[in-house]
Design a protein around this motif. Structure first.
Motif, PDB file in Angstrom:
ATOM      1  N   ARG A 165       0.826  -1.213   0.000  1.00 42.99           N
ATOM      2  CA  ARG A 165       0.000   0.000   0.000  1.00 42.99           C
ATOM      3  C   ARG A 165       0.857   1.258   0.000  1.00 42.99           C
ATOM      4  O   ARG A 165       0.546   2.214  -0.705  1.00 42.99           O
ATOM      5  N   HIS A 199       0.785   3.795  -3.049  1.00 44.89           N
ATOM      6  CA  HIS A 199       0.359   5.174  -2.793  1.00 44.89           C
ATOM      7  C   HIS A 199       1.366   6.161  -3.377  1.00 44.89           C
ATOM      8  O   HIS A 199       0.994   7.129  -4.056  1.00 44.89           O
ATOM      9  N   ARG A 242      -3.387   2.609  -7.977  1.00 44.89           N
ATOM     10  CA  ARG A 242      -4.579   2.796  -7.138  1.00 44.89           C
ATOM     11  C   ARG A 242      -5.298   1.475  -6.902  1.00 44.89           C
ATOM     12  O   ARG A 242      -5.809   1.222  -5.808  1.00 44.89           O
ATOM     13  N   MET A 260      -3.445  -0.144  -4.218  1.00 54.02           N
ATOM     14  CA  MET A 260      -3.716   0.502  -2.930  1.00 54.02           C
ATOM     15  C   MET A 260      -5.010  -0.019  -2.310  1.00 54.02           C
ATOM     16  O   MET A 260      -5.139  -0.084  -1.098  1.00 54.02           O
TER      17      MET A 260
END
Length: 118
Positions: free
Chosen positions: A52, A56, A75, A78
């Motif tokens: 993550r 990010h 994304r 994420m």
């Protein structure tokens, strides 16, 4: 969808002095390489927090330069959809974005295209 949004990438290329744009390109290239490596290591280690964090950072860098496909892949990662396969997709999208940026940074007439396709 193109590797780069020509409205964003072209604006950067047009609004910055050549030396500054080249510096931005080199910084972005180094950052993308490092972040893609971080993502790959986290994926291999099944480190969800590391995935993550790297995703990010990649999404933010990609958005800043207009690399929509890379941003979308990051994304997705994420949101917990990242896998070891996503690391390859992220690397591919990063390479396409860098190639498109390199074409934008070529002096006029050198590559003959000026296109942000990739």
């Amino acid at each position: 969808m193109r590797a780069l949004d020509p409205a964003i990438a072209g604006q950067l290329a047009a609004s910055l002095p050549e030396a500054e744009f080249q510096r931005l390109l080199r910084t972005f290239e180094a950052d993308l390489g490092r972040l893609a490596d971080d993502y790959g290591r986290a994926a291999a280690a099944e480190d969800s927090d590391g995935l993550r964090r790297a995703a990010h950072s990649l999404a933010g860098a990609a958005a800043a330069i207009g690399a929509g496909r890379l941003e979308a892949a990051a994304r997705s990662a994420m949101e917990g959809q990242g896998t070891a396969d996503t690391a390859g997709q992220i690397r591919d999208e990063a390479a396409a974005a860098l190639a498109a940026l390199a074409a934008l940074s070529a002096p006029v007439g050198q590559d003959g295209s000026g296109s942000a396709d990739g």
